[in-house]
Write a protein that holds these residues in place. Structure first.
Motif, short mmCIF file in Angstrom:
data_model
loop_
_atom_site.label_atom_id
_atom_site.label_comp_id
_atom_site.label_asym_id
_atom_site.label_seq_id
_atom_site.Cartn_x
_atom_site.Cartn_y
_atom_site.Cartn_z
N GLY A 1 14.68 4.98 -10.15
CA GLY A 1 13.91 3.84 -9.64
C GLY A 1 12.43 3.99 -9.90
O GLY A 1 12.00 4.69 -10.82
N PHE A 2 11.64 3.34 -9.04
CA PHE A 2 10.19 3.27 -9.24
C PHE A 2 9.48 3.40 -7.90
O PHE A 2 10.08 3.25 -6.83
CB PHE A 2 9.81 1.95 -9.92
CG PHE A 2 10.39 0.73 -9.24
CD1 PHE A 2 9.82 0.22 -8.07
CD2 PHE A 2 11.51 0.11 -9.74
CE1 PHE A 2 10.36 -0.88 -7.43
CE2 PHE A 2 12.07 -1.00 -9.11
CZ PHE A 2 11.48 -1.50 -7.96
N ALA A 3 8.18 3.69 -7.98
CA ALA A 3 7.34 3.80 -6.79
C ALA A 3 5.91 3.51 -7.17
O ALA A 3 5.50 3.72 -8.32
CB ALA A 3 7.45 5.20 -6.19
N GLY A 4 5.14 3.02 -6.19
CA GLY A 4 3.72 2.83 -6.41
C GLY A 4 3.35 1.40 -6.76
O GLY A 4 4.22 0.58 -7.07
N PRO A 5 2.08 1.09 -6.72
CA PRO A 5 1.61 -0.26 -7.04
C PRO A 5 1.94 -0.63 -8.47
O PRO A 5 1.76 0.17 -9.39
CB PRO A 5 0.09 -0.17 -6.82
CG PRO A 5 -0.23 1.29 -6.96
CD PRO A 5 0.96 2.02 -6.43
N GLY A 6 2.46 -1.83 -8.65
CA GLY A 6 2.83 -2.28 -9.99
C GLY A 6 3.94 -1.47 -10.60
O GLY A 6 4.07 -1.40 -11.82
N GLU A 7 4.74 -0.80 -9.73
CA GLU A 7 5.82 0.07 -10.20
C GLU A 7 5.27 1.08 -11.20
O GLU A 7 5.86 1.36 -12.24
CB GLU A 7 6.97 -0.75 -10.84
CG GLU A 7 7.65 -1.73 -9.89
CD GLU A 7 6.81 -2.96 -9.60
OE1 GLU A 7 6.40 -3.62 -10.57
OE2 GLU A 7 6.54 -3.25 -8.42
N ARG A 8 4.13 1.66 -10.83
CA ARG A 8 3.42 2.56 -11.76
C ARG A 8 4.25 3.78 -12.14
O ARG A 8 4.24 4.19 -13.30
CB ARG A 8 2.11 3.00 -11.12
CG ARG A 8 1.40 4.07 -11.93
CD ARG A 8 0.03 4.39 -11.38
NE ARG A 8 -0.60 5.46 -12.14
CZ ARG A 8 -1.86 5.85 -12.00
NH1 ARG A 8 -2.64 5.23 -11.11
NH2 ARG A 8 -2.36 6.84 -12.72
N TYR A 9 4.95 4.36 -11.18
CA TYR A 9 5.70 5.58 -11.43
C TYR A 9 7.20 5.30 -11.46
O TYR A 9 7.71 4.56 -10.63
CB TYR A 9 5.41 6.63 -10.35
CG TYR A 9 3.96 7.04 -10.30
CD1 TYR A 9 3.46 8.01 -11.17
CD2 TYR A 9 3.08 6.45 -9.39
CE1 TYR A 9 2.12 8.37 -11.14
CE2 TYR A 9 1.74 6.82 -9.35
CZ TYR A 9 1.28 7.78 -10.22
OH TYR A 9 -0.06 8.14 -10.20
#
Length: 274
Positions: free
Chosen positions: A230-238
């Motif tokens: 998956g993803f994490a962070g603003p704008g799916e940064r990571y």
């Protein structure tokens, strides 16, 4: 033509987010991950190394291009339910190209497949829309270039071996889809059922994570496989891909949940604020 290209490039640079923005410090001291996240990566890897079994990890900063791959990132592990995300990508792209038409019922089934990892929903879509002949031949185009079936098992989504590298490429593919498709999938992954709120979900609410998980005790030796991408962070940064072959039979599901969730927590807990 040259002036148009230059104008477009300048506009793109102007609109691009600053790599240093949004969460816990950007790249400093020449390290594109930055010292804080680099220290977290070291702790997360040490923790993973201390846990039962083997864990493939790929962490990617989509803004700077920095990538951390664990030694087991290329290890083939049963994919369990993570190919359901590739199935959703395939169905959306086929509909977008006019090759199929997804009914409201199909959309509901796809939602169940992503929201709670409903196996019956995945079976229905796999069967209705072409099975291995359709889905599997395009999975590599979505990043799953390491994937392979086992001749000891039926060739369907539930019996695929893949790698954390593959899941890293898959989630990156999802996040570069046309906005209408990307936003749908991001929304689904960000609102998963309680049974999928582990693994990457351990990044915590401030990270606004989204994930597709897969789990099974059908490994050859009876131990558990616990995967999360998956993803994490603003704008799916990571993006974060985790594949854990626990090699533990008793309570292996809880062991794997703890391992994958704690890795995400070490990486991102408090990194984006409270």
């Amino acid at each position: 033509m040259g002036k148009l290209l230059l104008t477009a490039l300048l506009a793109a640079f102007a609109l691009a987010p600053s790599p240093a923005a949004g969460g816990g410090g950007g790249p400093r001291g020449g390290d594109p991950f930055g010292p804080d996240l680099r220290a977290r990566i070291a702790r997360a890897q040490a923790y993973a190394d201390s846990r039962p079994g083997v864990t493939g990890i790929v962490l990617r900063d989509r803004w700077t291009g920095a990538v951390h791959r664990s030694p087991a990132a290329g290890t083939l592990i049963w994919a369990c339910s993570t190919p359901k995300l590739a199935m959703a990508v395939d169905l959306l792209l086929r509909e977008d190209a006019g090759a199929i038409k997804l009914t409201a019922e199909d959309r509901g089934v796809m939602h169940r497949m992503l929201h709670s990892s409903d196996d019956a929903a995945a079976h229905a879509l796999w069967t209705r829309f072409g099975g291995e002949a359709e889905f599997a031949r395009r999975f590599p185009a979505y990043g799953m270039i390491d994937m392979r079936f086992s001749d000891r098992h039926p060739h369907h989504w539930g019996w695929i071996r893949t790698t954390a590298d593959d899941l890293d490429r898959l989630i990156e593919y999802v996040l570069t889809l046309p906005a209408r498709l990307r936003d749908y999938l991001v929304g689904e992954l960000r609102t998963v059922d309680a049974n999928q709120q582990w693994g990457v979900w351990g990044a915590g609410p401030a990270a606004r994570p989204g994930n597709k998980n897969g789990w099974s005790d059908d490994n050859d030796d009876g131990s558990w496989i616990m995967n999360s991408v998956g993803f994490a962070g603003p704008g799916e940064r990571y993006t974060l891909a985790l594949m854990n072959d626990t090699r533990v039979i008793t309570d292996g599901d809880e062991v794997g949940k703890e391992t994958t969730t704690k890795i995400a927590e070490i990486l991102f807990g408090g990194y984006f604020g409270a």
